[in-house]
Scaffold this motif. Structure first.
Motif, PDB file in Angstrom:
ATOM      1  N   LEU A 171     -38.497 -57.384 -30.258  1.00  0.00           N
ATOM      2  CA  LEU A 171     -38.458 -56.721 -28.961  1.00  0.00           C
ATOM      3  C   LEU A 171     -37.707 -57.569 -27.947  1.00  0.00           C
ATOM      4  N   GLU A 172     -37.965 -58.877 -27.951  1.00  0.00           N
ATOM      5  CA  GLU A 172     -37.286 -59.769 -27.014  1.00  0.00           C
ATOM      6  C   GLU A 172     -35.780 -59.770 -27.257  1.00  0.00           C
ATOM      7  N   ASN A 173     -35.374 -59.686 -28.520  1.00  0.00           N
ATOM      8  CA  ASN A 173     -33.939 -59.662 -28.847  1.00  0.00           C
ATOM      9  C   ASN A 173     -33.267 -58.411 -28.291  1.00  0.00           C
ATOM     10  N   LEU A 199     -34.288 -56.640 -25.664  1.00  0.00           N
ATOM     11  CA  LEU A 199     -34.228 -56.764 -24.208  1.00  0.00           C
ATOM     12  C   LEU A 199     -33.119 -57.729 -23.787  1.00  0.00           C
ATOM     13  N   GLU A 200     -32.925 -58.790 -24.566  1.00  0.00           N
ATOM     14  CA  GLU A 200     -31.840 -59.728 -24.276  1.00  0.00           C
ATOM     15  C   GLU A 200     -30.480 -59.055 -24.458  1.00  0.00           C
ATOM     16  N   GLU A 220     -29.462 -57.060 -21.465  1.00  0.00           N
ATOM     17  CA  GLU A 220     -28.994 -57.876 -20.347  1.00  0.00           C
ATOM     18  C   GLU A 220     -27.558 -58.359 -20.525  1.00  0.00           C
ATOM     19  N   THR A 239     -29.600 -52.940 -34.058  1.00  0.00           N
ATOM     20  CA  THR A 239     -30.675 -53.864 -34.426  1.00  0.00           C
ATOM     21  C   THR A 239     -31.132 -53.630 -35.862  1.00  0.00           C
ATOM     22  N   GLU A 242     -35.190 -49.087 -20.329  1.00  0.00           N
ATOM     23  CA  GLU A 242     -34.798 -50.460 -19.984  1.00  0.00           C
ATOM     24  C   GLU A 242     -33.299 -50.557 -19.719  1.00  0.00           C
TER      25      GLU A 242
END
Length: 270
Positions: free
Chosen positions: A2-4, A6-7, A10, A150, A188
């Protein structure tokens, strides 16, 4: 994982200036077609897309459409805006929906059919309400582009496709394998691009409609029905029609208009 994701969001480039100008134009009370023509003509890719769509079998005009002004006269200001925004987003994200078992052409066809359906169904809603719903219906699958990347990069393609082919609910598969759903990713992305907060909320909570605010819940319910009816794997199937009608009953929508829109969209699909 999940963090990947969101990164990755950005690191997305900003939306083209043309789309920022179109979004400003969309919010104006007094909209002049000539002003929109000037904005759109700054973007050759957007012009090419509009001309391609207007000359497709989707509309079946007798003569070839060769100018943006003609597109707007025939299809209307709002439809032109919707297509321009989606084209810009698709160009930034680079469409690849292979993990979901659908190609670009079919994805576009399903999207346009869903817009025709919504336009027929909620035709009596006021412009602001209708605009937000149509934009949500047009853009809610955007997150799939990042999720596809992903899935491929993480070596999950084979497992993902097996579950898709087995008929498992896509939201369930996404949660299990990538820990986030298409609609959460879409929300997001649009937060990053500073889209309208109402649009973000309508999309973000379509997997959990009751969590949506009262102000946007009806729009979110409509989106839930549309995404059910136009499931990418089998759009407008009898099974999906029944699921959509059942949801409409639960949400207390008038089924007369909904049935009319479904039947009319079927005719457009033939």
């Amino acid at each position: 994982m999940l963090e990947n994701i969101l990164e990755k969001i950005e690191t997305l480039p900003p939306l083209p200036q043309t789309i920022l100008e179109i979004e400003t134009f969309r919010k104006q009370n007094n909209q002049e077609a000539d002003e929109l023509v000037k904005i759109v003509e700054k973007d050759p890719l957007c012009v090419a897309t509009l001309l391609k769509i207007s000359n497709s079998s989707l509309f079946g005009f007798n003569s070839k459409i060769e100018t943006v002004k003609r597109v707007i006269n025939l299809l209307g200001i709002n439809f032109t805006i919707y297509v321009a925004i989606k084209e810009a987003i698709d160009s930034v994200l680079k469409i690849d929906l292979h993990p979901y078992g659908i190609n670009c052409e079919n994805f576009t066809k399903i999207t346009h059919s869903s817009l025709r359906f919504v336009d027929l169904w909620i035709t009596k809603m006021d412009r602001s309400f209708k605009d937000e719903v149509i934009l949500a219906c047009l853009l809610h699958e955007t997150g799939k582009f990042l999720l596809s990347e992903t899935i491929i990069n993480r070596g999950l393609l084979e497992e993902f496709r097996k579950k898709i082919d087995a008929g498992i609910d896509i939201t369930t598969i996404e949660n299990e394998l990538v820990e986030i759903t298409t609609h959460k990713v879409t929300a997001e992305i649009f937060r990053y691009w500073k889209f309208n907060n109402n649009l973000i909320e309508i999309i973000e909570f379509v997997d959990d409609v009751n969590a949506c605010s009262k102000d946007n819940r009806e729009k979110c319910q409509i989106l839930d029905i549309v995404r059910t009816l136009f499931d990418l794997r089998n759009p407008l199937s009898e099974e999906n029609k029944q699921k959509a009608l059942q949801k409409a009953k639960e949400y207390n929508f008038d089924l007369e208009y909904l049935n009319y829109a479904i039947k009319s969209t079927n005719l457009l699909e033939d």
